[in-house]
Design a protein around this motif. Structure first.
Motif, mmCIF file in Angstrom:
data_model
loop_
_atom_site.group_PDB
_atom_site.id
_atom_site.type_symbol
_atom_site.label_atom_id
_atom_site.label_comp_id
_atom_site.label_asym_id
_atom_site.label_seq_id
_atom_site.Cartn_x
_atom_site.Cartn_y
_atom_site.Cartn_z
ATOM 1 N N LEU A 53 0.853 -1.181 0.000
ATOM 2 C CA LEU A 53 0.000 0.000 0.000
ATOM 3 C C LEU A 53 0.894 1.237 0.000
ATOM 4 O O LEU A 53 1.804 1.337 0.819
ATOM 5 N N ILE A 54 0.626 2.145 -0.936
ATOM 6 C CA ILE A 54 1.384 3.400 -0.960
ATOM 7 C C ILE A 54 0.392 4.555 -0.909
ATOM 8 O O ILE A 54 -0.627 4.534 -1.604
ATOM 9 N N VAL A 55 0.678 5.539 -0.072
ATOM 10 C CA VAL A 55 -0.139 6.753 -0.045
ATOM 11 C C VAL A 55 0.608 7.846 -0.798
ATOM 12 O O VAL A 55 1.778 8.112 -0.512
ATOM 13 N N PHE A 56 -0.075 8.415 -1.798
ATOM 14 C CA PHE A 56 0.478 9.534 -2.549
ATOM 15 C C PHE A 56 -0.250 10.808 -2.129
ATOM 16 O O PHE A 56 -1.476 10.803 -1.969
ATOM 17 N N VAL A 81 4.115 9.359 0.194
ATOM 18 C CA VAL A 81 4.349 9.832 1.563
ATOM 19 C C VAL A 81 4.392 8.688 2.571
ATOM 20 O O VAL A 81 4.983 8.818 3.640
ATOM 21 N N LYS A 82 3.764 7.576 2.227
ATOM 22 C CA LYS A 82 3.791 6.432 3.142
ATOM 23 C C LYS A 82 3.734 5.138 2.361
ATOM 24 O O LYS A 82 3.153 5.080 1.285
ATOM 25 N N GLU A 132 -7.518 -1.044 10.787
ATOM 26 C CA GLU A 132 -7.103 0.133 11.567
ATOM 27 C C GLU A 132 -5.758 0.663 11.079
ATOM 28 O O GLU A 132 -5.535 1.868 11.016
ATOM 29 N N GLN A 133 -4.867 -0.287 10.733
ATOM 30 C CA GLN A 133 -3.547 0.148 10.273
ATOM 31 C C GLN A 133 -3.608 0.746 8.873
ATOM 32 O O GLN A 133 -2.851 1.649 8.550
ATOM 33 N N VAL A 134 -4.541 0.239 8.069
ATOM 34 C CA VAL A 134 -4.729 0.836 6.733
ATOM 35 C C VAL A 134 -5.217 2.280 6.905
ATOM 36 O O VAL A 134 -4.727 3.202 6.254
ATOM 37 N N LEU A 135 -6.168 2.452 7.818
ATOM 38 C CA LEU A 135 -6.718 3.789 8.042
ATOM 39 C C LEU A 135 -5.663 4.760 8.582
ATOM 40 O O LEU A 135 -5.656 5.927 8.228
ATOM 41 N N LYS A 136 -4.750 4.228 9.410
ATOM 42 C CA LYS A 136 -3.691 5.081 9.960
ATOM 43 C C LYS A 136 -2.799 5.657 8.864
ATOM 44 O O LYS A 136 -2.279 6.751 8.987
ATOM 45 N N LEU A 137 -2.638 4.867 7.784
ATOM 46 C CA LEU A 137 -1.789 5.333 6.680
ATOM 47 C C LEU A 137 -2.315 6.616 6.050
ATOM 48 O O LEU A 137 -1.561 7.449 5.594
ATOM 49 N N VAL A 138 -3.635 6.742 6.017
ATOM 50 C CA VAL A 138 -4.222 7.913 5.333
ATOM 51 C C VAL A 138 -4.659 8.994 6.310
ATOM 52 O O VAL A 138 -5.254 9.991 5.906
ATOM 53 N N LYS A 139 -4.362 8.807 7.597
ATOM 54 C CA LYS A 139 -4.793 9.828 8.557
ATOM 55 C C LYS A 139 -3.709 10.859 8.812
ATOM 56 O O LYS A 139 -2.554 10.573 8.680
#
Lengths: 300, 102
Positions: B76-79, B85-86, B95-102
Motif C-alpha cells: 500500500l502506498i499513499v500519494f 508519503v507512506k 485500523e492500520q490501513v486507516l492510519k496510513l491515510v490519517k
C-alpha cells in the motif's frame, strides 16, 4: 463470558472454533492480523486429505466461513496477556479484557529473521521471506537465498526460473533439504553456492543492492551485488506474551504433547505454536479438534 | 466508492494530479495475502472521506510496479501532492490501513 477463547485464527485456531461451536459452546477467536495464518501464502495445497488441489487463500476462507457459520466469533485484537484465575481465565487485548472458562493458544509460527542490521526496514525493498510471492518482481535480476533447508532450496529452484543469477548462502556445507532438490539445483547454470558462509550485512541505502557474506572458516568478507535477499531460515513461535503463564521450551514453543494440554489447567495449545515434530496443515487442524474437545469436556 | 482501477494511462491524472491523498493498493491475483487485503481496502474505499483509493494489478501494470519499486505485495502506498508519503508492505488490519491515510 465466553466458554472458550482461542488465540489465533489460523488453521489450528479456526478448526478449534469449529469443534467448540459444534459442541454447543461459545467460542471467541482473537486474531491480531487476518484469518488464515501462514497457509494464505501458499499458492497451491496438494497434501490435504480429501482435497486434491486448493489455494491457501481459498482453504483459509472456507475454514473461516465454516467456523463463523457455526457460530464462532472472530475479533481482530492482539492478545497481550492471559491471567489464570482458576476456573476463570482473563484474556487481555490491547482494547479489551475478556473472561472465559478455557483458553486455546493457537498463535502459530512466523518466519525467523536472519538477524542482520536493517532487516525489518528493508522488507519489501529487497528483503523477502516468500519467494513464490515476490519472485516475479526479480525477473532477470540477481538474487540471493539465505538458508539450507527444504524451503531455501525450493525457493532457490523457483527463483532460478526467473532470475539471472541465484546465490545460495548457507552457513554449513551440507544441506538438510531433500537430496533430489539439491541435485537439481546444482545442475542449474545460473545458481552459485556460497557455503560455510553467513550473510552479515545488506548493501544499499533504501533498497537492497547487494549483500556482504563472511566465510566461516577464513573470516573473509565478500560483497555480492544482488537486488533481492530471500530469507528462508525456518520458523519461530510468537508466544512471549504467555511466557509467565505456560511452560515454553528453550525456543519459545508451548510445551504440550499430542493431547494439547499445557501445564496450566484449562489452558490448551494447538498447531504450530506447540512443541511437535511435524508442522503441517493436517496436524494443525487435528490439534484444533483435540484441544477444543478437551476444553469443552472440562467445562461441561 | 469502489477503488479506482489504475493503469499507466490514468495513474498521473488519478493519483499524481489528485488534489486529495490517494491510497494505492498494489496487488496480484495469485497473491493470497493480497486477496485477504482486498476486501479491507474496498471497505476503506467505501468509507473514504478526504482521500481516494485505487488499485494496481501488478501483472497487468508491470511498468508501474517497476517505477514504484514494488518488490513485495500486497503493498500500500499513499500519494499526496504527487509524491509518495507512506508505504506499507504485507497484510495489515483495517485500523492500520486507516492510519496510513490519517
Amino acid at each position: 463470558m465466553f466458554d472458550v477463547i482461542i488465540v489465533g485464527a489460523g488453521t489450528a485456531g479456526l478448526s478449534a472454533g469449529i469443534y467448540t461451536a459444534r459442541s454447543g459452546k461459545s467460542a471467541l477467536i482473537l486474531e491480531s492480523k487476518a484469518y488464515g495464518g501462514q497457509i494464505i501464502n501458499t499458492p497451491e495445497i496438494e497434501n490435504y486429505p480429501g482435497i486434491k488441489n486448493i489455494s491457501g487463500f481459498e482453504f483459509a476462507t472456507g475454514l473461516y466461513e465454516q467456523a463463523v457459520g457455526l457460530g464462532a466469533e472472530v475479533r481482530y485484537e492482539k492478545v497481550i496477556s492471559i491471567e489464570d484465575e482458576g476456573e476463570i481465565k482473563v484474556v487481555n487485548t490491547a482494547e479489551n479484557s475478556y473472561e472465559c472458562r478455557a483458553v486455546i493458544i493457537a498463535t502459530g509460527a512466523k518466519n525467523r529473521q536472519l538477524g542482520i542490521p536493517r532487516e525489518e526496514d528493508l522488507i519489501g525493498s529487497g528483503i523477502s521471506y516468500c519467494a513464490t510471492c515476490d519472485g516475479a518482481f526479480y525477473r532477470n535480476k540477481a538474487v540471493a537465498v539465505a538458508g539450507g533447508g527444504n524451503t531455501a532450496i525450493e525457493d532457490a529452484l523457483f527463483l532460478s526460473n526467473y532470475c539471472s543469477k541465484v546465490y545460495v548462502v548457507h552457513r554449513r556445507d551440507a544441506f538438510r533439504a531433500d537430496l533430489k532438490d539439491v541435485e537439481q539445483l546444482k545442475s542449474r547454470e545460473n545458481v552459485e553456492f556460497v557455503l560455510n558462509a553467513n550473510v552479515v550485512a545488506v548493501l544499499g541505502e533504501d533498497k537492497v543492492e547487494g549483500i556482504e557474506v563472511k566465510d566461516k572458516n577464513s573470516g573473509e568478507l565478500r560483497q555480492i551485488p544482488v537486488a533481492g535477499l530471500f530469507i528462508a531460515v525456518g520458523q519461530e513461535p510468537d508466544n512471549q506474551a504467555f511466557s509467565n503463564l505456560v511452560a515454553l521450551d528453550s525456543t519459545g514453543y508451548v510445551v504440550a504433547k499430542e493431547d494439547c494440554l499445557t501445564n496450566v489447567k484449562g489452558i490448551y495449545t494447538a498447531g504450530d505454536c506447540r512443541t511437535k515434530s511435524v508442522r503441517q496443515l493436517t496436524t494443525a487442524a487435528a490439534d484444533g479438534a483435540v484441544a477444543a474437545l478437551a476444553a469443552c469436556e472440562r467445562i461441561m | 466508492m469502489e477503488p479506482i482501477v489504475l493503469t499507466k494511462d490514468n495513474f498521473e491524472e488519478e493519483v499524481l494530479k489528485s488534489d486529495v491523498p490517494v491510497l494505492v493498493d498494489f496487488w496480484a491475483s495469485w497473491c493470497g495475502p493480497c486477496k485477504m487485503l482486498s476486501p479491507i481496502v474496498e471497505e476503506v474505499a467505501k468509507e473514504a472521506e478526504g482521500f481516494k483509493v485505487g488499485k494496481v494489478e501488478t501483472d497487468d501494470e508491470m511498468d508501474l510496479a517497476a517505477q514504484y519499486g514494488i518488490s513485495s505485495i500486497p503493498c500500500l502506498i499513499v500519494f499526496d501532492g504527487g509524491k509518495e508519503v507512506k508505504r506499507s508492505v504485507g497484510l495489515i488490519p483495517k485500523e492500520q490501513v486507516l492510519k496510513l491515510v490519517k
